[in-house]
Structures are given as C-alpha cells and as structure tokens.
Write a protein that holds these residues in place. Sequence first.
Motif, PDB file in Angstrom:
ATOM      1  N   LYS A 161      35.034  38.483  39.883  1.00 31.87           N
ATOM      2  CA  LYS A 161      34.367  39.772  39.704  1.00 31.87           C
ATOM      3  C   LYS A 161      34.571  40.709  40.895  1.00 31.87           C
ATOM      4  O   LYS A 161      34.512  41.931  40.730  1.00 31.87           O
TER       5      LYS A 161
ATOM      6  N   GLY B  31      39.182  39.553  37.531  1.00 29.36           N
ATOM      7  CA  GLY B  31      38.531  39.088  36.309  1.00 29.36           C
ATOM      8  C   GLY B  31      38.739  40.006  35.126  1.00 29.36           C
ATOM      9  O   GLY B  31      38.437  39.636  33.990  1.00 29.36           O
ATOM     10  N   SER B  32      39.247  41.201  35.365  1.00 29.84           N
ATOM     11  CA  SER B  32      39.506  42.131  34.267  1.00 29.84           C
ATOM     12  C   SER B  32      40.854  41.868  33.607  1.00 29.84           C
ATOM     13  O   SER B  32      41.142  42.413  32.535  1.00 29.84           O
TER      14      SER B  32
ATOM     15  N   GLU C 282      32.353  34.342  39.985  1.00 29.26           N
ATOM     16  CA  GLU C 282      31.859  35.356  40.918  1.00 29.26           C
ATOM     17  C   GLU C 282      33.005  35.931  41.749  1.00 29.26           C
ATOM     18  O   GLU C 282      33.051  37.138  42.005  1.00 29.26           O
TER      19      GLU C 282
END
Length: 372
Positions: free
Chosen positions: A257, A267-268, A254
């Motif tokens: 993100k 997170g990418s 979480e």
Amino acid sequence: MDFSFSEEQDELRATLRSFFARYSTENDVRRIAESGEGYDPDVWRRLGGDLGLQGLAVPEELGGSGFGYAELGVVFEEMGRALLCAPYFATVALAAETLLRCGDEQAAKDYLPGICAGGTVATLALTEEGGAWTEAGVQLAASARNGGWTLAGAKTYVPDGHLADLLLVAARTERGVSLFAVDGAARGLERTALPTLDQTRGQARLEFFNTPARLIGEEGGAWPGIERALATAAILLAAEQVGGAAAALDTAVEYAKVREQYGRPIGSYQGIKHLCADLLTELESARSAAYGGLWVLDAHDEAEVRTAAALAKVYCSEMFTQVASGSVQIHGAIGFTWEHPAHLYFKRAKSSEVFLGTPAHHRSLLAAELGI
C-alpha cells in the motif's frame, strides 16, 4: 460445522495479542534467537503465572484450567503471529499431551501440575538420526536394571531438549516402544544445542549413557498414546502456522500500500493484486483446515482425529511456506535483507514444514486413514 469463536475466546485472543505486542516484539525475537538462550524466563513465568497458558487445556484435577482445544488453538495462533521464542510447543503440545495420553494416572499427577504452574519445562524426545516421527524410528535402548530402568543411545532434533527440566523419552524394550521420564539433570545425560535454520525454535541432541529413567505407562504399550499426542500436536502446529502466515501476509499487504513505483503504490498493479489474493485464498483455506482439526479435538471424535491432523499438517505447512515466500517477493530486495523480519517468518515456515513429519509423511498417513 461452526468455526466461529465465542466472545470469551475473542477476548482471549485480544489479551494475547496485546501481551505479545509488548513481550514478543521483533527486537525481542531477534535478541533471544541470537543469544541462543531459547526464551526469556520472565516472559515464561508470566505465561504461566499471569495468563495460565501452560495448563489451559489440562483438566483441573491435574492442575490445569480445563479449557478446550479451541482456546489452545487461539494461543498457538497468536504465538505464531508473534514468533514467540519459548519452549511452549515442546512443553504443552508435546510433553503435556503425551502425559495425558500415556495411560499412567500417577505420572500425570506427578508431572502435569508442575508444567501447568509454569515451573517445569518439558519436551518429548522421539526422533533419532533418521529424523522419522514414526514407531519404527525408535531404536534407543531401554534396559531393566536393579528394579529400575536405564537408557543407552541418542535422540536428536529434540525440540528445546537442551532447556527441558523433564524429558519424555521414547525407547525400545523387548516388548516394544515404551515411554520413560528422565530428569534434565540426570547422570549419564549429555545435551547439545544444535544449529538450526530457524533460530526461534531450539533443537538438541541428547545422549544417554546408562541414564536412569522412570517407566511411564505400560512397557511396550507407549506408541498408541504417543501417536495420539502427535496428532494433537500437528493440529496445534497448524494453528501456529496459520498465525505466522497471517502476520507475514499482513506485513506484505501493508508494504504494497505504501511502496511506490512509477508514481503508484505497487499494490495497485495487477500482478501484486493477484498474488495477494492468491495468498489470502490459501491462508483462509488453511485456516479452515486448522480450525476443523481443533473442532474435532473438542468434539472428542477419535475416529477423525488422525485424518484431521494429517490434513491440517499438509495444508498448513505448504501454505505457510507459500505465503512467507510470497511476502518476501512482494517486499522485493528489502525482503531478502537480514534487517527485515520477512526472513524470520520464512525460516519458521520452512522449519515447521518438516517439524512432526514432512507433508509427504502426512499424506501417506492421510491415505492410510482413508484407505486409499
């Protein structure tokens, strides 16, 4: 093997998650851990009175509900997610299991109903100065005196030993390792809470000065029952470790993100994606090991219990530490702060890694079971 849960077991999980979301919040965990009290008596009464968790897997004729280890595994998994501060593991996984395996029907009838009702906090006092969860490590002396027994010596690293109303103590007589029951308020007993890395699970040093004790089972014949209880406890601890790791990973995912760097969520980035994927793979593999152990317990497959327990303890212990460490890494600098909960899971992971024996100890047990 089918490790899927029934509708009733899923409902139990949902009920527990809702309960712990209310009564074992991060603030609750920190408050209890920092106070040194060990648990909230009101929550403990609710666990027993409202939910009946202390006697969930105890036979009905002994005051329990007669459910299986799959249900008990769900309880430990959800407690692990919530980092519940309570003497539940010591009372249920250690003391109650030992009473069920000790071969003394009268002792089980005398002590288990109180445990199941939530009125008795209990524990198993096994380890001594060396910290070994082994038969050879039991050196505390028991002596027959005036038609009874007394204990002299010390136990240490006893889970919730400073809180317990009932102490099941492994001691050595001329015939070998024997099991004794000692009242928490007995004369000649001194109890000292120990400082611990993981403040969510208390430990104590117990000193016995000719302390009166009740022999449980056959003199010199206690180790097989204790060993079997420890195998069950290792599987239940594995379920708890899976729950804790799942919560730590969920929190990290979480965060990945929403935390942005260079205009993008972290997170990418490939490095974080791969780390999360690796941690999830380890978690799900460990979950299979823990659930497999619960399945073996419910199948009453005595030939496989010790193998399943050693496998689950090794895999889940190392996995929890890996996931908790990865969670800290994903959170970056904030993950190292006292204010963030990541350190609570990391400390629980490190303490449970050596609890009931290190991974190296359980690898040796696994090798012995497999004959390699």
